[in-house]
Design a protein around this motif. Structure first.
Motif, PDB file in Angstrom:
ATOM      1  N   GLU A 111      43.895  27.461  30.800  1.00 11.80           N
ATOM      2  CA  GLU A 111      44.326  28.769  30.313  1.00 11.80           C
ATOM      3  C   GLU A 111      43.213  29.371  29.459  1.00 11.80           C
ATOM      4  O   GLU A 111      42.688  28.733  28.536  1.00 11.80           O
ATOM      5  N   GLU A 154      47.448  38.906  27.176  1.00 13.30           N
ATOM      6  CA  GLU A 154      47.794  38.044  28.314  1.00 13.30           C
ATOM      7  C   GLU A 154      46.643  37.084  28.615  1.00 13.30           C
ATOM      8  O   GLU A 154      45.475  37.476  28.611  1.00 13.30           O
ATOM      9  N   THR A 155      46.986  35.834  28.889  1.00 13.57           N
ATOM     10  CA  THR A 155      45.924  34.856  29.182  1.00 13.57           C
ATOM     11  C   THR A 155      45.740  34.730  30.684  1.00 13.57           C
ATOM     12  O   THR A 155      46.628  35.052  31.465  1.00 13.57           O
ATOM     13  N   ASP A 156      44.548  34.270  31.057  1.00 11.95           N
ATOM     14  CA  ASP A 156      44.206  34.094  32.466  1.00 11.95           C
ATOM     15  C   ASP A 156      44.236  32.593  32.778  1.00 11.95           C
ATOM     16  O   ASP A 156      44.190  31.759  31.876  1.00 11.95           O
ATOM     17  N   GLU A 157      44.306  32.270  34.059  1.00 10.67           N
ATOM     18  CA  GLU A 157      44.417  30.866  34.439  1.00 10.67           C
ATOM     19  C   GLU A 157      43.410  30.535  35.536  1.00 10.67           C
ATOM     20  O   GLU A 157      43.222  31.303  36.470  1.00 10.67           O
ATOM     21  N   LYS A 158      42.718  29.392  35.398  1.00 13.00           N
ATOM     22  CA  LYS A 158      41.801  28.926  36.451  1.00 13.00           C
ATOM     23  C   LYS A 158      42.127  27.470  36.751  1.00 13.00           C
ATOM     24  O   LYS A 158      42.448  26.700  35.829  1.00 13.00           O
ATOM     25  N   TRP A 169      40.614  47.486  31.654  1.00  8.54           N
ATOM     26  CA  TRP A 169      40.382  46.058  31.373  1.00  8.54           C
ATOM     27  C   TRP A 169      39.287  45.905  30.316  1.00  8.54           C
ATOM     28  O   TRP A 169      39.411  45.133  29.376  1.00  8.54           O
ATOM     29  N   PRO A 205      42.425  35.507  25.611  1.00  9.58           N
ATOM     30  CA  PRO A 205      42.178  36.914  25.981  1.00  9.58           C
ATOM     31  C   PRO A 205      40.915  37.525  25.372  1.00  9.58           C
ATOM     32  O   PRO A 205      40.605  38.665  25.669  1.00  9.58           O
ATOM     33  N   ASP A 223      37.718  36.009  39.863  1.00  7.84           N
ATOM     34  CA  ASP A 223      37.842  37.422  39.499  1.00  7.84           C
ATOM     35  C   ASP A 223      36.516  38.129  39.745  1.00  7.84           C
ATOM     36  O   ASP A 223      35.460  37.524  39.651  1.00  7.84           O
ATOM     37  N   ASP A 243      41.122  31.514  42.669  1.00  6.12           N
ATOM     38  CA  ASP A 243      41.467  32.273  41.459  1.00  6.12           C
ATOM     39  C   ASP A 243      40.238  32.927  40.826  1.00  6.12           C
ATOM     40  O   ASP A 243      40.116  33.015  39.622  1.00  6.12           O
TER      41      ASP A 243
END
Lengths: 501, 609
Positions: B372, B322-326, B284, B375, A317, A315
């Protein structure tokens, strides 16, 4: 017979009849007393004189003694006042007589005790009588004070009394005296000549044995000589050597590589986005000639580009920045020696490396900046890294704490920081060994997966960097770096700088 | 690195920690990676920090981070937004060079006190960092009440209650809200979005006029670039543009990104409702810049309202929260920090980092955390960035250093050992060791030595040339070291002689290798005294040749920097590697030297085994 001049002078001044003190010989020969003493012992060794030693007591008046010599002893003054008051007829009141004798304080007791002791009269219940037969003119102690002042000898008993009364001090010393022996007399009769004083010991003298008979003229050994023109390792070079010694001692191996290199190795491999502000010409020295490298390792280039665009891992980026191969081909003077680390980690420099490894370099880097007291366009970067299977932030801290302690910098603090190529990253702060000020002493971190994965490294690598000049300025307290580095350096500054070891 | 001015009183107020002294705040900030640089004239902290946490470019963001650090807040926070009432129409005339736009409406914000100043600072700092000096992204903030939408509805028709997003309590649990396109919204919202609109378009540089900020005259965009100070500053950004970017409402041009806003919509301390618009080269990037602005205004009591950005082929709702996920493993966290942690420890630390987190236990294979990312974060590219956040929340300085149990063998390169040995020989011969710059200029390197570039003698190679040097004194890499020695002598004519000097250093010239630069280490020495002669220089070479066990020959040659008849090639083991001779009087006079100089220079590698 030949004798050195200083010995001959003493021999001639000495007498066979009576020992002559050194002081007298010194004034007779015009030589220093220590020279005469040395000559006398040398002559004694030759059997020409005998040196005898006597203990002499030097008697000196104390301040009190001096005062009584001028004003009269207190008991004598008391007797005179007593006579004036008619105490030889009948006892008189002591108070009045003391006042008339101008006695006060401790002198009163001194006067009274010695008055009776010396038989000037009697003291009974506050009244004072005087013995009309006493003779102050023949007071031995008063007379002795005058004799001491004149340097005449005095009777031992009187001396002891005066010593007890703290009117004199006695210093004992050894006095050497010199007398001719019979051999000495014979030698003088036969005739003695002076040997010549010699300035410089020569090879000829050593070869001929002449040195044994010559006298060496005294030099002024305290005077400064002319400072020779000498060479010295440049202080910054010496500091670099010291750093290298420390790092080699810690198990680090040295790297080397190009100063003019592609942006690929300098920036892209380090996961520096191509639109990073530090990649403009304002910060780095791009070359116009040559402007591009011919070849970049194709596979690696692809992997690095992919890391920039897509990131690495499940995951991960990438950057939202443009990326072109053209930019990666650009030639710069390296802004950091991390380009060397990239070359070594990739296997490009010395083949693939298996953990564990430690590598370092102390090499020039270039920054397009304005030259001032603390900024140079080119300076030395200390670069080091450790590769191992599992490295933690604690290992990083332990390594750097050890390194800096070698330079007297203790209490290293780690400020969380951001670098595009390491995570976690830390700026290192330490306490200035002299001023106690907390100052930045380096930048460090664990290389990011986006750096290591394209290079084909699948273990951990921690790295750090520091300007050598900064370390030097800390350890030496220099204020203007231009004094040290470059053609503006003052050659006397370089000559005078304390050596580094 | 960016420096941000932060008022400590505001920090105390926004964190709710009135009891914190200035010194306590400084320590807490250091732990966040914000270094106290000094006090501003107004009594504000000047904080320097690395440009990863751009959300901390304002007092609001710093306060948010401190609240997490103090444990006053935990987990991810995403502000609620109201449905869009405004649309930014993207016209096909928009310049290709700057195609993207984003924005938000913020209502009910209180900009009194230091808030406006803080907002302006945040805007400037974002421009300087993520916006790449406005090239990549530029922010315009306007007083919404001064903007007239094309089909404006009256204010009381506005939807007054915030429309909630699907998950209400976002601080407590992860959100499942990926969609921001218009399709995901109900038809009413779409109607509302259509109700007011402004247009992002391209304009003729010499076309419409407007009154820019800090000005009182109507000017065309082109005139702004030449007549207005801000315009002059950013004119370079538009050099290649045929049409200039501009934003219009019903009354005309009110924003000229990335250069300047119009005076009509200027924001004051009394402004309550704001339009935030951003244009740039990457969607972005401007979306994240917009988020950081929105979070700061949210902290000032503002309510965020979506804006519909209507591209030719797609409508999208902004701001993009929108949130990102790792996914990060427990094992990776422990091995990177070098400590043992429980699952609860990690969840607590992640919460204190302002991240949402859930653990997943895979039994034998250990534990993962699904994290999570809010943003406003621009720096989380990989799970290692999450590990770093955990470490910061734990407190890196609470970790105990340990020397790694890793054994390796140290050593130096052969070249570096050789350099040191040659330097020691020269110092032993009485030469002062020098350390000169590698950078110089053509006059020093060639002209003043009587030499020209491209000649086949030592130092005569073509130079590696700096593209855009700051200083005229440093434009090329030196092709030989002797000019540096002579320059140092020139600067020391007032000092005692002899001045025998030497340098074992770097020189380079162009060639046809891969990088186009041939780099070498060079050994240069000079005997500088009233009776210096060729013999002195040759004598020193003989010592070096003896010490390094090489064969030295000195056949006669010529070199423009030396006197003919007193110049020789340095030939070591049969190879010509340098030059030795008496420096030409013209060179000496050129450098104000009144003593003769005998000198040599040769390649260091000639002495290698």
């Amino acid at each position: 017979m030949e004798l050195p001049q200083r010995e001959l002078a003493v021999l001639e001044a000495a007498s066979a009849d009576e020992p002559t003190p050194i002081a007298a010989l010194a004034s007779a020969t015009g030589q220093k007393p220590e020279t005469v003493t040395g000559a006398a012992f040398d002559l004694e060794e030759r059997g020409l004189v005998a040196v005898t030693e006597d203990t002499v007591a030097d008697v000196e008046l104390t301040d009190e003694g001096e005062r009584y010599r001028a004003d009269g002893l207190p008991e004598v003054r008391l007797y005179a006042a007593a006579l004036d008051a008619g105490a030889d007829e009948a006892p008189v009141s002591m108070g009045a007589v003391l006042g008339a004798a101008d006695l006060e304080g401790p002198e009163v007791d001194i006067a009274l005790s010695n008055y009776a002791r010396k038989g000037y009269g009697e003291i009974a219940s506050g009244d004072l009588s005087a013995d009309p037969t006493a003779d102050p003119e023949s007071d031995a102690e008063a007379a002795a004070l005058d004799r001491i002042a004149d340097g005449d000898p005095i009777d031992d008993d009187v001396r002891e009394t005066l010593e007890r009364r703290d009117l004199v001090v006695v210093n004992e010393r050894t006095v050497r005296s010199v007398a001719l022996t019979d051999d000495g007399v014979d030698a003088l009769m036969a005739g003695v000549e002076a040997t010549e004083a010699v300035g410089q010991l020569t090879p000829e003298m050593l070869a001929s044995g002449e040195w044994a008979d010559v006298e060496f003229a005294d030099y002024n050994v305290e005077a400064d000589a002319e400072t020779p023109s000498s060479g010295k390792t440049h202080v910054l070079r010496a500091t670099a050597e010291r750093v290298k010694d420390v790092l080699v001692g810690m198990g680090f191996e040295e790297m080397e590589g190009p100063h003019a290199d592609s942006e690929f190795w300098i920036n892209d491999a380090l996961f520096m986005p191509q639109d990073h502000p530090a990649r403009t010409h304002w910060d780095q020295f791009a070359l116009s000639e040559p402007s591009e490298v011919d070849d970049l390792p194709a596979d690696l280039l692809e992997r690095v580009e992919s890391a920039h665009r897509e990131g690495v891992g499940r995951d991960g980026d990438g950057y939202h920045s443009p990326w072109t191969e053209e930019m990666a081909r650009g030639v710069d003077l390296r802004g950091h020696t991390t380009s060397l680390s990239m070359r070594y980690l990739s296997g490009e420099a010395v083949g693939d490396l298996e953990p564990p490894q430690r590598y370092f370099s102390v090499e020039k880097v270039y920054r397009n900046d304005t030259l001032d007291a603390t900024h140079l366009l080119e300076f030395f970067q200390i670069e080091g890294w450790v590769m191992a299977e599992d490295l933690s932030v604690r290992d990083l801290m332990g390594t750097f704490t050890e390194f800096y302690s070698q330079f007297g910098i203790e209490d290293v603090r780690f400020k969380p920081h951001y670098n595009p190529y390491t995570e976690p990253s830390f700026e290192l702060f330490g306490t200035h060994p002299r001023t106690g000020e907390v100052i930045e002493i380096g930048n460090s971190g664990l290389f990011r997966p986006e750096v290591l994965e394209p290079l084909g490294v699948d273990c951990d690598v921690m790295a750090w960097g520091l300007a050598l000049e900064r370390l030097l300025m800390l350890t030496h307290g220099f204020e203007d770096i231009r004094d040290v580095h470059g053609t503006l350096a003052d050659i006397d500054f370089l000559r005078d700088t304390e050596v580094v070891y | 690195m960016p420096v941000v001015d932060v008022d400590p009183d505001e920090l105390r107020e926004l964190t709710g920690h009135e009891e914190k002294s200035d010194d306590e705040l400084k320590d807490d900030l250091f732990g966040l990676g914000l270094e106290f640089e000094g006090m501003s004239e107004d009594g504000e902290f000047q904080l320097e920090f690395a440009p990863d946490r751009l959300d901390r470019l304002s007092v609001e963001g710093v306060a948010r981070s401190l609240r997490y650090q103090y444990g006053d807040a935990s987990g991810i926070y995403v502000p609620d937004t109201n449905d869009a009432e405004w649309t930014i129409e993207v016209d096909e005339s928009v310049p290709d060079e700057r195609p993207y736009v984003t924005g938000a409406i913020v209502r009910g914000v209180d900009l009194s006190g230091g808030a406006l100043e803080s907002l302006i600072q945040l805007q400037e700092k974002l421009h300087a960092t993520m916006g790449r000096k406005r090239a990549k992204g530029a922010i315009g903030i306007h007083d919404l009440t001064m903007i007239k939408g094309r089909s404006a509805r009256s204010a009381d028709e506005r939807v007054s209650s915030p429309k909630r997003r699907p998950a209400d309590d976002r601080a407590a649990e992860p959100r499942d809200d990926g969609g921001t396109a218009t399709e995901s919204h109900d038809p009413d919202a779409t109607d509302a979005a259509a109700s007011n609109s402004i247009t992002y378009r391209g304009v003729d540089p010499n076309g419409d006029t407007f009154v820019p900020l800090d000005d009182d005259a109507e000017r065309t965009p082109a005139a702004v670039l030449t007549e207005h100070p801000t315009g002059e500053q950013y004119a370079d950004l538009l050099t290649d543009y045929e049409r200039y970017p501009a934003i219009y409402d019903d009354l005309g041009l009110f924003s000229f990104p990335p250069v300047i806003n119009g005076r009509r919509t200027e924001v004051t301390e009394d402004s309550r409702d704001l339009l935030v618009e951003l244009t740039g080269t990457d969607q972005w990037t401007i979306d994240r810049m917009c988020n950081i602005i929105c979070y700061a205004l949210d902290a000032r009591g503002g309510t965020i309202e979506d804006v519909t950005v209507s591209y030719l082929d797609l409508d999208v709702e902004k701001p993009d929260f929108e949130t990102d996920e790792k996914v990060v493993t427990h094992e990776r966290i422990e091995s990177t920090l070098g400590i043992d942690l429980t699952e609860d420890d990690v969840l607590d630390l992640l919460g204190r980092a302002g991240l949402g987190a859930e653990s997943e236990d895979w039994g034998e294979q250990g534990t993962d955390y699904v994290v999570e990312i809010p943003p406003y974060r621009t720096d989380v590219l990989h799970p290692v960035d999450v590990v770093d956040d955990v470490g910061r929340a734990y407190g890196f300085n609470d970790l105990v250093p340990r020397y790694p149990d890793v054994s390796t063998v140290g050593g130096r390169t052969e070249r570096s050992r050789l350099e040191r040995a040659v330097r020691e020989t020269l110092v032993g011969l009485g030469h002062q060791d020098l350390l000169n710059f590698h950078l110089t200029n053509e006059a020093e390197n060639y002209d003043r030595m009587g030499l020209s570039a491209g000649s086949d003698v030592v130092g005569g190679g073509e130079p590696a040339t700096i593209a855009e040097p700051y200083s005229e004194d440093y434009t090329i890499v030196r092709t030989w070291a002797l000019p540096s020695l002579v320059a140092l002598l020139e600067n020391n004519t007032h000092r005692a002689y002899p001045q025998d000097v030497a340098e074992v250093g770097f020189a380079a010239e162009r060639d046809d290798s891969n990088t186009g630069v041939a780099e070498r280490r060079t050994v240069a020495g000079a005997v500088v005294r009233h009776d210096a002669s060729y013999e002195d220089a040759k004598a020193r070479l003989q010592v070096i040749a003896r010490d390094f066990d090489v064969d030295l020959e000195t056949p006669a040659t010529t070199h423009p920097s030396f006197i003919d008849g007193r110049t020789a090639s340095v030939v070591i083991d049969g190879e010509t590697v340098g030059v030795v001779g008496e420096v030409h009087p013209e060179v000496l006079v050129e450098h104000d030297l009144e003593v003769p100089v005998a000198a040599f220079e040769f390649r260091l590698d000639a002495l290698a085994d």
